[in-house]
Design a protein around this motif. Structure first.
Motif, PDB file in Angstrom:
ATOM      1  N   ARG A   1       0.836  -1.210   0.000  1.00 49.61           N
ATOM      2  CA  ARG A   1       0.000   0.000   0.000  1.00 49.61           C
ATOM      3  C   ARG A   1       0.854   1.236   0.000  1.00 49.61           C
ATOM      4  O   ARG A   1       0.504   2.213  -0.637  1.00 49.61           O
ATOM      5  CB  ARG A   1      -0.926  -0.006   1.213  1.00 49.61           C
ATOM      6  CG  ARG A   1      -2.087  -0.921   1.027  1.00 49.61           C
ATOM      7  CD  ARG A   1      -3.339  -0.367   1.659  1.00 49.61           C
ATOM      8  NE  ARG A   1      -4.394  -1.363   1.573  1.00 49.61           N
ATOM      9  CZ  ARG A   1      -4.696  -2.189   2.569  1.00 49.61           C
ATOM     10  NH1 ARG A   1      -4.049  -2.110   3.704  1.00 49.61           N
ATOM     11  NH2 ARG A   1      -5.649  -3.067   2.432  1.00 49.61           N
TER      12      ARG A   1
ATOM     13  N   LEU B   1       2.037   1.772  -3.431  1.00 48.95           N
ATOM     14  CA  LEU B   1       0.903   2.130  -4.284  1.00 48.95           C
ATOM     15  C   LEU B   1       0.486   3.575  -4.052  1.00 48.95           C
ATOM     16  O   LEU B   1       0.229   4.321  -4.994  1.00 48.95           O
ATOM     17  CB  LEU B   1      -0.240   1.158  -3.991  1.00 48.95           C
ATOM     18  CG  LEU B   1      -1.420   1.127  -4.950  1.00 48.95           C
ATOM     19  CD1 LEU B   1      -0.950   1.086  -6.395  1.00 48.95           C
ATOM     20  CD2 LEU B   1      -2.277  -0.104  -4.650  1.00 48.95           C
TER      21      LEU B   1
ATOM     22  N   PHE C   1       2.927   5.745  -5.677  1.00 44.64           N
ATOM     23  CA  PHE C   1       2.695   5.741  -7.115  1.00 44.64           C
ATOM     24  C   PHE C   1       1.562   6.716  -7.476  1.00 44.64           C
ATOM     25  O   PHE C   1       1.684   7.530  -8.400  1.00 44.64           O
ATOM     26  CB  PHE C   1       2.345   4.319  -7.578  1.00 44.64           C
ATOM     27  CG  PHE C   1       1.879   4.216  -8.996  1.00 44.64           C
ATOM     28  CD1 PHE C   1       2.793   4.217 -10.038  1.00 44.64           C
ATOM     29  CD2 PHE C   1       0.520   4.124  -9.291  1.00 44.64           C
ATOM     30  CE1 PHE C   1       2.356   4.128 -11.351  1.00 44.64           C
ATOM     31  CE2 PHE C   1       0.086   4.037 -10.603  1.00 44.64           C
ATOM     32  CZ  PHE C   1       1.004   4.036 -11.640  1.00 44.64           C
ATOM     33  N   VAL C   2       0.477   6.651  -6.702  1.00 39.06           N
ATOM     34  CA  VAL C   2      -0.669   7.529  -6.983  1.00 39.06           C
ATOM     35  C   VAL C   2      -0.256   8.997  -6.788  1.00 39.06           C
ATOM     36  O   VAL C   2      -0.565   9.866  -7.620  1.00 39.06           O
ATOM     37  CB  VAL C   2      -1.856   7.148  -6.066  1.00 39.06           C
ATOM     38  CG1 VAL C   2      -2.951   8.198  -6.137  1.00 39.06           C
ATOM     39  CG2 VAL C   2      -2.407   5.784  -6.461  1.00 39.06           C
TER      40      VAL C   2
ATOM     41  N   ALA D   1       0.702  -5.510  -6.245  1.00 40.24           N
ATOM     42  CA  ALA D   1       0.776  -4.103  -5.837  1.00 40.24           C
ATOM     43  C   ALA D   1       1.835  -3.893  -4.761  1.00 40.24           C
ATOM     44  O   ALA D   1       1.890  -2.847  -4.137  1.00 40.24           O
ATOM     45  CB  ALA D   1      -0.584  -3.640  -5.338  1.00 40.24           C
TER      46      ALA D   1
ATOM     47  N   LYS E   1      -1.249  -1.267 -13.161  1.00 43.32           N
ATOM     48  CA  LYS E   1      -1.014  -0.018 -12.409  1.00 43.32           C
ATOM     49  C   LYS E   1      -2.327   0.744 -12.254  1.00 43.32           C
ATOM     50  O   LYS E   1      -2.664   1.228 -11.170  1.00 43.32           O
ATOM     51  CB  LYS E   1       0.000   0.866 -13.154  1.00 43.32           C
ATOM     52  CG  LYS E   1       1.425   0.354 -13.131  1.00 43.32           C
ATOM     53  CD  LYS E   1       2.290   1.273 -13.985  1.00 43.32           C
ATOM     54  CE  LYS E   1       3.750   0.838 -14.001  1.00 43.32           C
ATOM     55  NZ  LYS E   1       4.553   1.598 -14.961  1.00 43.32           N
TER      56      LYS E   1
ATOM     57  N   SER F   1      -4.871  -1.215  -9.992  1.00 42.21           N
ATOM     58  CA  SER F   1      -4.538  -1.216  -8.566  1.00 42.21           C
ATOM     59  C   SER F   1      -4.703   0.178  -7.975  1.00 42.21           C
ATOM     60  O   SER F   1      -5.170   0.324  -6.836  1.00 42.21           O
ATOM     61  CB  SER F   1      -3.121  -1.752  -8.340  1.00 42.21           C
ATOM     62  OG  SER F   1      -2.190  -1.003  -9.067  1.00 42.21           O
ATOM     63  N   ALA F   2      -4.356   1.226  -8.735  1.00 42.29           N
ATOM     64  CA  ALA F   2      -4.530   2.588  -8.218  1.00 42.29           C
ATOM     65  C   ALA F   2      -6.014   2.881  -8.012  1.00 42.29           C
ATOM     66  O   ALA F   2      -6.407   3.452  -6.985  1.00 42.29           O
ATOM     67  CB  ALA F   2      -3.909   3.602  -9.180  1.00 42.29           C
TER      68      ALA F   2
ATOM     69  N   LEU G   1      -7.235   1.045  -4.988  1.00 46.68           N
ATOM     70  CA  LEU G   1      -6.759   1.703  -3.763  1.00 46.68           C
ATOM     71  C   LEU G   1      -7.640   2.899  -3.425  1.00 46.68           C
ATOM     72  O   LEU G   1      -8.099   3.059  -2.292  1.00 46.68           O
ATOM     73  CB  LEU G   1      -5.310   2.148  -3.944  1.00 46.68           C
ATOM     74  CG  LEU G   1      -4.696   2.829  -2.712  1.00 46.68           C
ATOM     75  CD1 LEU G   1      -4.288   1.777  -1.694  1.00 46.68           C
ATOM     76  CD2 LEU G   1      -3.494   3.668  -3.094  1.00 46.68           C
TER      77      LEU G   1
ATOM     78  N   LEU H   1      -8.471  -2.124  -1.789  1.00 47.98           N
ATOM     79  CA  LEU H   1      -7.186  -2.832  -1.742  1.00 47.98           C
ATOM     80  C   LEU H   1      -6.517  -2.594  -0.388  1.00 47.98           C
ATOM     81  O   LEU H   1      -6.433  -1.477   0.061  1.00 47.98           O
ATOM     82  CB  LEU H   1      -6.304  -2.340  -2.876  1.00 47.98           C
ATOM     83  CG  LEU H   1      -5.281  -3.365  -3.382  1.00 47.98           C
ATOM     84  CD1 LEU H   1      -5.980  -4.575  -3.953  1.00 47.98           C
ATOM     85  CD2 LEU H   1      -4.405  -2.736  -4.455  1.00 47.98           C
TER      86      LEU H   1
END
Ligand code: SF4
Ligand code: SF4
Ligand code: FES
Lengths: 121, 244
Positions: A14, A17, A20-21, B200, B232, B235-236, B239, B244
């Motif tokens: 997480r 992730l 990344f976001v 992820a 990508k 998963s984003a 989230l 997730l």
């Protein structure tokens, strides 16, 4: 399988992730901001404006300091995440000390950047 | 080496001998029309040096076992014509990159397939074998996404082509992630969230640089880069949606 998914893999995952976001979101902000910044620079230089004239304009408006404050925030986040990724790929440095270094880098960029924005306002 | 001398033109073939430590040994092999790189290796082993180890099975581009580095690039050797890759009648053959070497041209594929397991890149059945076959229209967008990525033969060429695998040895790599993407799009799978969660992580899909070496070299013309971009995105979104 579920135990593993609920376990360390996802907690670590997480964080990556989220980073990344954040990286994508800050890039989406930076793309137009960089263009506005470059266009303004070229325009201001070609128009032959002096530093004093530029400052007179930015100080007279709320929009310019706000725009550059956003720029500083996005660039600090984007640069820190990017450098952390490069270090993780190119060196064995990982873990909490690297994360702390990335946060310190972001904070330093924010401090320096906001100092400059303060001069515009 | 007592090599049978041919009268016609010859290839000069440098072949890796040994394990991680080793050296290139040069062999002279007669040049033939429509010759494949696998034909060349087989010639060396059958006619010149029977101690040479390498791997192949189908010889027709189905099994994925014959991949090697050919003049520095990963290729399936049974479907690679010498005429297309030899420069000045020279070939340099080495075991597949980014993997341990067993001996000579045989790479150890264990770490490659371990990553498929780590990426949860296997179908999780949702209904018993006796149940009726699921009906998924060919035009279904998820099915189209899975179809585009499904023809992988597990050859490891993309894994050898990927620089991120070289930099970050625990990176799951293009093949395992490509397979995971087919499962994320498989309506029959019992736990698609588990597939997303597995890729992820720390060394999962977000480590990919999208530089497309995998897609450039995949002999099946697949595009793992696009599959990874899909992971990508998915998963984003999962989230942000709190799934997730
Ligand atoms: S696109 Fe991603 S998976 Fe493919 S070679 Fe580049 S880094 Fe590796
Ligand atoms: S994606 Fe292509 S290159 Fe990679 S293992 Fe599958 S068939 Fe081989
Ligand atoms: S020998 Fe089967 S793919 Fe080349």
């Amino acid at each position: 399988m579920d135990a593993r998914v609920q376990g360390g893999a996802v907690v670590g995952g997480r964080r990556e992730l989220w980073l990344f976001v954040l990286q994508r979101a800050s890039a989406a902000l930076l793309a137009p901001l960089v263009l506005v910044h470059l266009a303004t620079m070229i325009y201001a230089i070609q128009g032959g404006l002096s530093a004093a004239e530029i400052l007179a304009r930015t100080r007279a408006s709320v929009a310019w300091p706000l725009l550059y404050a956003l720029f500083v925030a996005a660039a600090s986040v984007h640069g820190a995440i990017g450098l952390r990724t490069i270090v993780r790929e190119m060196t064995p440095w990982r873990g909490a000390s690297l994360d702390a270094a990335a946060v310190a880098f972001a904070l330093a960029c924010l401090a320096l950047g906001f100092r400059a924005v303060g001069a515009l306002a | 080496m007592s090599e049978p001398r041919a009268n016609g033109p010859e290839l000069s073939v440098e072949v890796w001998r040994g394990r991680a430590e080793g050296r290139f040994q040069t062999y002279r092999v007669p040049l033939r029309p429509s010759q494949t790189v696998l034909d060349v290796v087989t010639y060396v082993q059958r006619r010149i040096d029977p101690t040479l180890s390498y791997r192949f099975a189908c010889r027709v581009g189905m099994c994925g076992s014959c991949a090697m580095m050919v003049n520095g690039a990963p290729r399936w050797t049974c479907r690679t014509h010498v005429a297309r890759v030899a420069k000045d009648r020279r070939l340099r053959l080495a075991p597949l990159r980014n993997l341990p070497v067993i001996k000579d041209l045989a790479a150890d594929m264990t770490p490659f397939f371990d990553k498929w397991r780590e990426a949860e890149a296997r179908f999780l059945p949702s209904s018993p074998r006796a149940a009726a076959t699921a009906r998924i229209p060919p035009a279904d967008p998820e099915r189209a996404a899975a179809d585009a990525a499904i023809e992988c033969i597990g050859c490891g060429v993309c894994h050898a082509a990927c620089d991120v695998v070289a930099w970050q040895p625990d990176y799951l790599g293009p093949a395992a992630l490509n397979r995971a993407w087919t499962l994320v799009n498989d309506a029959r799978d019992a736990d698609r969230r588990a597939h997303l969660a597995a890729v992820a992580g720390d060394a999962g899909c977000h480590a990919c640089h999208s530089h497309q070496s995998c897609a450039t070299f995949c002999p099946k013309g697949l595009n793992p880069t696009a599959s990874i971009a899909g992971l990508k995105r998915a998963s984003a979104l999962a989230l942000l949606a709190g799934r997730l």
